[in-house]
Design an enzyme around this catalytic site. Structure first.
Site, PDB file in Angstrom:
ATOM      1  CG  ASP A  13       3.220  22.641  32.259  1.00  0.00           C
ATOM      2  OD1 ASP A  13       4.444  22.647  32.056  1.00  0.00           O
ATOM      3  OD2 ASP A  13       2.725  23.033  33.323  1.00  0.00           O
ATOM      4  CE1 TYR A  23       2.167  24.933  41.616  1.00  0.00           C
ATOM      5  CE2 TYR A  23       4.091  25.501  40.290  1.00  0.00           C
ATOM      6  CZ  TYR A  23       3.174  25.813  41.286  1.00  0.00           C
ATOM      7  OH  TYR A  23       3.278  27.010  41.969  1.00  0.00           O
TER       8      TYR A  23
END
Length: 631
Positions: free
Chosen positions: A293, A377
């Site tokens: 990420d 998320y």
């Protein structure tokens, strides 16, 4: 005017960077900025900085030309409006630049123009216009070899039934598209299996799903009538005996600099330098799901603007963050960083039967945090400073679990979280980069284990146990795993400074000791996320060694970063050293994680061990009784 080399980035600086890049012909109409961040000076230069001295503010910029894929790594001075370095990269050997927002926005358009993708959806009885195409990093596998130089993402589909519908509830499983971002084409569609699209709503903000809000929660008010106990001057934060500078960039998010207690340095720089989310589903359309990420997505681009009463509670100070968008223009994220104090229960307490004393003191902590949303998320990163010199880092994972269809026959690598809806097993593994300066820049690391002592002449009753210390001498010795069965900790000591008892001053890293990367040693993700195979790495300080999986993670085959650096096997005993600590979660999703996941926590603690000569909080006063209320 910049007063310190580590001051927060300003909009004017980014405008100067854009002007210099444009004048040099590097930022063209077809070029996009994949990353722009402050190129921090070498540690020695920062530590030697004298207030009022001239500061040259330089930025590192990664530039991508959309039609050709040409990639440049540029250093530009905002102070001098000059290009100091411009390197044309070969993505086939270095890895690809991070994926830009512009490219993400193109993927659904590219997919809908693909007859093969639309036919796969229509065979499932779906209108392609109702399917949201989620672009995901491709990794480095035989079907997407990094050596061919193409910028590839893989796209999965999720049906959205109306504008306010959360599509994660409706995964279109069994089919995936490979998208060439440069050529703007779908190069392959893998249609492995036709699975029913789960129908149940996942709209957690819909009263029909959530029910009516409960009315039984009474208000909790947090007030500080005299204001907070901390002060913020620019980005210099002081609180009790603590001082530090806060920073921010789109790759790491919040960074902490020059943490000191009573003007004694402890950590020069602390950040979350990388994170990887490896999934466990070996399906032909999901085996590649391993997301970096930070390195692939620059996840702090998506930092939330925090809201009082929702994200933060109490006497709050917010700090804005300035980053560059794809075009090089400044974008200010309002209320990106939250700073506040929290009560944290009892600090110390004793009632003495002989002296008749009865004393209690309360602990409190300073909290510096930010929250970012990356796809499904949401992650919060919280740094805590305590009155007793403790430092803590906590990652909070929430949001929506990544979903799949759940077949009638079951699935060994996913949990059924709703009828026909699955959530694959996965991990969230973070790498904290801790540039240590415990009372100076020459530090060493000792691994400390609790060990049993065999019954014998020196231990006739078998009750003894001891502490075993092992000094980590070289980088090859300092690739370590936690061992909770031995209460293993790592002490960062300064061999040149001792306390009044003659012991080296130190700080101990207390790991939570959760599993590291669970993928097979022969897997592609093992090579790419080698940092996540150990809980601890210790390296000799090098200003160019910033990211544990390497500078260019996207489609890189692996071996960059920590494995490459530690191959030199430099000495780390009494040197300027950096700790890299892997921590995180191994997530077997629960039905209770759906349709939105309650926060899950992971982190670590740094505690003083012999850094002080005694309890440093003896001077904390009693709490005033007017702040206590009884029945």
């Amino acid at each position: 005017m910049t007063a310190h080399p580590l001051d927060l980035v300003t909009e004017d600086e980014l405008r100067a960077v854009k002007a210099a890049l444009t004048t040099a012909g590097l930022l063209t109409e077809t070029a996009r900025i994949a990353f722009c961040g402050l190129e921090e000076p070498d540690k020695a230069a920062v530590l030697a900085h004298v207030p009022g001295a001239e500061v040259d503010r330089r930025f590192r910029v990664l530039l991508l030309d959309l039609p050709t894929g040409a990639s440049h790594d540029v250093i530009v001075s905002a102070s001098r409006s000059e290009i100091d370095r411009a390197v044309l990269l070969d993505p086939a050997t270095t890895g690809q630049l991070p994926i830009t927002d512009t490219e993400f926005e193109l993927v659904e358009e590219i997919a809908l123009a693909s007859e093969e993708w639309c036919d796969a959806l229509k065979r499932r009885g779906l209108d392609p216009a109702t399917v949201r195409t989620v672009p995901l990093s491709a990794g480095a596998y035989d079907d997407c070899p990094p050596g061919d130089g193409r910028r590839i993402v893989r796209a999965l589909g999720f049906q959205q039934l109306h504008d306010k519908d959360h599509p994660w509830a409706h995964p279109v499983d069994g089919v995936v598209a490979y998208v060439d971002l440069t050529a703007r084409t779908v190069v392959e569609v893998v249609d492995h299996r036709d699975l029913p699209v789960p129908a149940e709503s996942g709209n957690f903000d819909d009263p029909e799903v959530a029910g009516e809000p409960r009315s039984t929660l009474k208000p909790i008010e947090i007030t500080q009538p005299e204001g907070p106990s901390f002060a913020l001057d620019g980005n210099l934060l002081t609180w009790q005996n603590w001082s530090l500078r806060i920073g921010f960039n789109e790759r790491e998010g919040l960074t902490l600099h020059q943490l000191a207690f009573d003007d004694r340095p402890i950590v020069y720089r602390a950040s979350i330098a990388e994170m990887v989310v490896p999934y466990a589903d070996p399906s032909p359309v999901r085996y590649w799901q391993n997301y970096f990420d930070a390195g692939e997505y620059m996840f702090a681009r998506y930092t939330n603007s925090l809201e009082l009463g929702c994200d933060c509670l109490g006497e709050i100070t917010y700090v804005d963050a300035v980053i560059a968008d794809d075009f090089g223009d400044p974008r200010t994220i309002r209320n990106a960083i939250c700073i506040h104090e929290e009560d944290y229960g009892v600090l110390w307490k004793h009632s003495d039967m002989f002296a008749g004393s009865n004393e209690t003191r309360r602990q409190r902590r300073l909290v510096v945090s930010f929250f970012t949303t990356i796809g499904n998320y949401d992650y919060g990163f919280y740094w805590y400073l305590y009155l007793d010199g403790t430092i803590q880092c906590e990652a909070k994972a929430t949001g929506v679990v990544f979903t799949s269809a759940y077949p009638e026959e079951g699935h060994p690598y996913a949990t059924q979280i709703a009828p026909g809806l699955g959530a694959p097993f996965h991990q969230h593994l973070f790498s904290a980069r801790l540039d240590m300066t415990v009372d100076g820049t020459r530090n060493a690391v000792e691994e400390v284990d609790a060990v049993r002592v065999p019954m014998g002449p020196g231990n006739p009753y078998g009750n003894a146990f001891a502490e075993r210390r092992t000094r980590l001498g070289h980088e090859s010795d300092a690739r370590r795993l936690a061992d909770q069965g031995r209460a293993r900790t790592w002490h960062v000591v300064n061999p040149e400074k001792v306390n009044r008892l003659g012991r080296p001053v130190g700080y101990a890293l207390y790991p939570e000791g959760q599993p590291v990367l669970l993928a097979d040693d022969a897997s592609a993700i093992h090579d790419r996320a080698a940092f996540a195979t150990k809980h601890l790495w210790v390296t000799a300080y090098d200003p160019d060694e910033r990211y544990p999986a390497g500078d260019f993670v996207n489609q890189h085959p692996g071996g960059a970063g920590l494995p490459a650096w530690t191959a030199a096997d430099r000495t780390v005993d009494g040197e300027d050293i950096v700790l890299w600590h892997t921590f995180g979660l191994t997530h077997f999703p629960r039905p209770e994680d759906w349709p939105v996941m309650p926060v899950d926590y992971a982190g670590f603690t740094l505690k003083p061990v012999g850094f002080f000569d005694r309890n440093p909080t003896l001077d904390v006063p009693r709490s005033a009784s007017r702040h206590c209320h009884g029945g």
